[in-house]
Design an enzyme around this catalytic site. Structure first.
Site, mmCIF file in Angstrom:
data_model
loop_
_atom_site.group_PDB
_atom_site.id
_atom_site.type_symbol
_atom_site.label_atom_id
_atom_site.label_comp_id
_atom_site.label_asym_id
_atom_site.label_seq_id
_atom_site.Cartn_x
_atom_site.Cartn_y
_atom_site.Cartn_z
ATOM 1 C CB VAL A 103 -0.966 0.014 1.206
ATOM 2 C CG1 VAL A 103 -1.849 1.248 1.139
ATOM 3 C CG2 VAL A 103 -1.831 -1.226 1.199
ATOM 4 C CG MET A 104 3.125 2.720 3.488
ATOM 5 S SD MET A 104 2.457 4.385 3.743
ATOM 6 C CE MET A 104 3.948 5.368 3.903
ATOM 7 C CG ASN A 153 5.665 -6.205 -5.609
ATOM 8 O OD1 ASN A 153 5.895 -5.453 -4.660
ATOM 9 N ND2 ASN A 153 5.155 -7.414 -5.461
ATOM 10 C CB ALA A 155 11.803 -2.050 8.175
ATOM 11 C CG ASN A 174 8.684 3.258 9.748
ATOM 12 O OD1 ASN A 174 9.184 4.383 9.905
ATOM 13 N ND2 ASN A 174 7.404 3.021 9.922
ATOM 14 C CB SER A 190 5.643 11.380 8.670
ATOM 15 O OG SER A 190 4.667 11.400 9.669
ATOM 16 C CE LYS A 245 7.711 8.507 9.934
ATOM 17 N NZ LYS A 245 7.748 7.104 10.000
ATOM 18 C CG HIS A 255 7.205 12.903 13.198
ATOM 19 N ND1 HIS A 255 6.459 11.739 13.104
ATOM 20 C CD2 HIS A 255 6.377 13.912 12.867
ATOM 21 C CE1 HIS A 255 5.229 12.057 12.723
ATOM 22 N NE2 HIS A 255 5.153 13.359 12.561
ATOM 23 C CG ASN A 256 7.060 7.907 14.077
ATOM 24 O OD1 ASN A 256 6.955 8.872 13.324
ATOM 25 N ND2 ASN A 256 6.832 6.671 13.682
ATOM 26 C CD GLU A 284 2.379 9.661 15.447
ATOM 27 O OE1 GLU A 284 3.048 10.101 14.488
ATOM 28 O OE2 GLU A 284 1.833 8.549 15.433
ATOM 29 C CG HIS A 301 31.649 6.785 42.132
ATOM 30 N ND1 HIS A 301 32.295 6.020 41.195
ATOM 31 C CD2 HIS A 301 30.768 5.966 42.764
ATOM 32 C CE1 HIS A 301 31.808 4.781 41.237
ATOM 33 N NE2 HIS A 301 30.898 4.727 42.192
HETATM 34 P P1 ATR Z 1 2.297 -6.168 3.232
HETATM 35 O O1 ATR Z 1 2.689 -4.750 3.493
HETATM 36 O O2 ATR Z 1 1.366 -6.358 2.081
HETATM 37 O O3 ATR Z 1 1.940 -6.945 4.457
HETATM 38 P P2 ATR Z 1 5.002 -7.080 3.292
HETATM 39 O O4 ATR Z 1 5.266 -8.521 3.450
HETATM 40 O O5 ATR Z 1 5.236 -6.146 4.392
HETATM 41 O O6 ATR Z 1 3.572 -6.903 2.664
HETATM 42 O O7 ATR Z 1 5.832 -6.605 2.038
HETATM 43 C C1 ATR Z 1 5.751 -5.301 1.564
HETATM 44 C C2 ATR Z 1 6.496 -5.242 0.268
HETATM 45 O O8 ATR Z 1 7.815 -5.711 0.473
HETATM 46 C C3 ATR Z 1 5.898 -6.116 -0.819
HETATM 47 O O9 ATR Z 1 5.996 -5.405 -2.013
HETATM 48 C C4 ATR Z 1 6.797 -7.330 -0.811
HETATM 49 O O10 ATR Z 1 6.910 -7.990 -2.046
HETATM 50 P P3 ATR Z 1 5.921 -9.206 -2.428
HETATM 51 O O11 ATR Z 1 4.690 -8.552 -2.958
HETATM 52 O O12 ATR Z 1 6.651 -9.958 -3.475
HETATM 53 O O13 ATR Z 1 5.682 -9.994 -1.182
HETATM 54 C C5 ATR Z 1 8.102 -6.688 -0.494
HETATM 55 N N1 ATR Z 1 9.107 -7.627 0.016
HETATM 56 C C6 ATR Z 1 9.110 -8.223 1.234
HETATM 57 N N2 ATR Z 1 10.201 -8.996 1.362
HETATM 58 C C7 ATR Z 1 10.905 -8.878 0.216
HETATM 59 C C8 ATR Z 1 12.146 -9.404 -0.254
HETATM 60 N N3 ATR Z 1 12.894 -10.216 0.506
HETATM 61 N N4 ATR Z 1 12.552 -9.071 -1.489
HETATM 62 C C9 ATR Z 1 11.810 -8.250 -2.254
HETATM 63 N N5 ATR Z 1 10.652 -7.705 -1.866
HETATM 64 C C10 ATR Z 1 10.204 -7.997 -0.638
#
Ligand code: ATR
Length: 472
Positions: free
Chosen positions: A15-16, A35, A79, A105, A131, A185, A188-189, A192, A453
């Site tokens: 989504v992001m 992707n 991440a 993140n 953010s 960032k 910032h969080n 928040e 000390h």
């Molecule tokens: P979601 O946000 O839908 O829960 P996610 O597992 O957090 O999914 O992964 C977010 C993005 O990172 C996706 O685009 C995912 O690719 P896929 O659609 O092929 O799962 C990507 N992603 C996660 N691990 C990855 C990796 N090791 N190599 C490449 N892309 C990766």
């Protein structure tokens, strides 16, 4: 052979990532999209292809080849290990001067590490804090960029285009090198967290002591949102308080489990603050308050043993105004601490962060967006090396006006048995700073007594140790 037509690339179309790609395309930039799982890329093009110009690629090599040089590629994957894996795969496909952007993140320390590793390959690695959640990514987030000048020259125009705009100024900036963007960032969080905790405590005190119902409190927050407290969080606090659960007809706040979740950036902020030695008590209290809320076993045990209810002290109409001024004063303290942390982090890492600019780019797009941030920016414009926001005229006035309310809220809540760690912590910090002598003097004595000390004296230079008398 693929022609390089895209202005920028983005891999990771969850989504992001999708929303950022759409935002860039809507601003007239040609976006290469990729992707790992190809179907997500083709689904994306089917659903959003009409938003602008996209170039979809199935393979990473075609994706890279479709981007104009020097290439700028945004990585928006999970991440951690996934980010490292994608960086590794891309590295071999890039040329000197290309720019790799992690918009996820990441912890800033990981960003520093990755930047150093990629520098050897001639690749400019950027840590970009974004953010504003999914909605912000699509319609205008606040963007904090950490990386080289070369990287920002290439990236800046696109990033400033897609960011939220306030009074014609983009909520995006080149914060500093390597980890600076992700660091800011993170803070910032943390801020928040502190802000939300104070809002929650204000609600709790007004409800538990002044006896106001959620619907009435929604009106109170709406009124507050027309003054100094005007902010996104106060606005949505009113919405949440006004919300009635459709199934039960009860106030929404009464049917929600009272155990707050956290994803970890607040915790990171506190961990880093401990290392930097910056007392971000507002953020720490907020993080701990969330932990406490989730400690069901201890809460249940204590409720059984200490079951008597305390009587709330009588309060009049003026209590609402006291809570409002207290909330504003405590917020000033929490933000002052957060900005102290930015300044300290910047000094420690030699990032050259312009603190006032951070206030500027948080005015829109992000969760803590507020009118108040204009005042913070003005404060740093007037005095770039400001020691603490708390003594700058506007904030000093807020503290003077809020001090009475803050003391009253803390004493009243305490008497009624309503926990207010955020308010009490802010007040203690304020009192500690303005006190001429602190009991740290006794602590120094204790340290010298049990561990030799040593200590310093108020009346002479040097380091001293006392031969403490022993009993035997
Ligand atoms: P979601 O946000 O839908 O829960 P996610 O597992 O957090 O999914 O992964 C977010 C993005 O990172 C996706 O685009 C995912 O690719 P896929 O659609 O092929 O799962 C990507 N992603 C996660 N691990 C990855 C990796 N090791 N190599 C490449 N892309 C990766």
């Amino acid at each position: 052979e693929t022609r390089a037509t895209a202005d920028i690339g983005l891999t990771g179309l969850a989504v992001m990532g999708s929303n950022l790609a759409r935002n860039m395309a809507r601003h007239g930039h040609t976006v290469a999209v990729h992707n790992r799982t190809t179907s997500k890329m083709t689904d994306f093009l089917d659903a959003h292809g009409s938003d602008g110009d996209f170039v979809g690629s199935e393979s990473l090599s075609d994706f890279v080849a479709s981007i104009k040089q020097p290439r700028a590629i945004i990585i928006m994957v999970k991440a951690g290990e996934a980010t490292d894996a994608v960086i590794d795969e891309l590295t071999g496909l890039l040329d000197d001067g290309d720019i790799l952007v992690d918009a996820g993140n990441a912890h800033f320390a990981d960003t520093v590490r990755r930047q150093q590793a990629l520098e050897e390959h001639g690749i400019h690695f950027v840590g970009m804090g974004v953010s504003g959640g999914e909605e912000g990514a699509l319609n205008g987030p606040s963007i904090m960029v950490g990386g080289s000048d070369h990287a920002y020259e290439r990236l800046g125009p696109i990033v400033e285009d897609i960011a939220a705009q306030v009074d014609g100024t983009p909520c995006a900036a080149h914060v500093g090198p390597d980890g600076a963007g992700h660091f800011v960032k993170m803070v910032h969080n943390g801020i928040e967290y502190a802000d939300m905790q104070l809002i929650a405590e204000a609600y709790d005190v007004l409800r538990s002591v002044a006896g106001q119902e959620p619907a009435e409190l929604a009106e109170v927050f709406r009124r507050w949102n027309e003054g100094d407290l005007e902010s996104f969080l106060i606005e949505i606090a009113a919405d949440v308080l006004a919300h009635v659960d459709a199934d039960t007809g009860r106030p929404f706040v009464d049917v929600v489990a009272d155990s707050a979740e956290q994803k970890g950036t607040g915790r990171w902020t506190v961990q880093v603050a401990l290392d930097l030695g910056v007392p971000v008590t507002g953020i720490a209290e907020a993080v701990f308050a969330r932990s406490v809320s989730g400690h069901d076993a201890q809460r249940e045990a204590a409720q059984k043993v200490f079951e008597e209810k305390l009587d709330a002290p009588e309060v009049g109409e003026d209590f609402v105004e006291d809570v409002r001024t207290a909330l504003f004063a405590a917020k000033v303290v929490a933000y002052a601490q957060g900005f102290d942390m930015i300044v300290e982090g910047s000094n420690e890492h030699d990032w050259g962060i312009h603190a006032g600019e951070m206030a500027t780019i948080w005015r829109g797009g992000c969760i803590i967006r507020a009118k108040f941030l204009d005042r913070i920016r003005e404060a740093f414009d007037d005095e770039p090396d400001l020691t603490t926001l708390m003594t700058q005229e506007y904030f000093a006035t807020a503290l003077r006006e809020g001090e009475r309310g803050l003391r009253r809220v803390v004493t009243t809540a305490t008497a009624a048995g309503v926990p207010v760690p955020g308010f009490a912590g802010a007040l203690s910090y304020f009192d500690a700073l303005r006190r001429d002598r602190l009991p740290a003097a006794l602590i120094q004595g204790l340290r010298d007594n049990f561990g030799a000390h040593t200590y310093e004296r108020v009346d002479r230079d040097g380091t001293f140790h006392t031969q403490w008398a022993t009993d035997d």
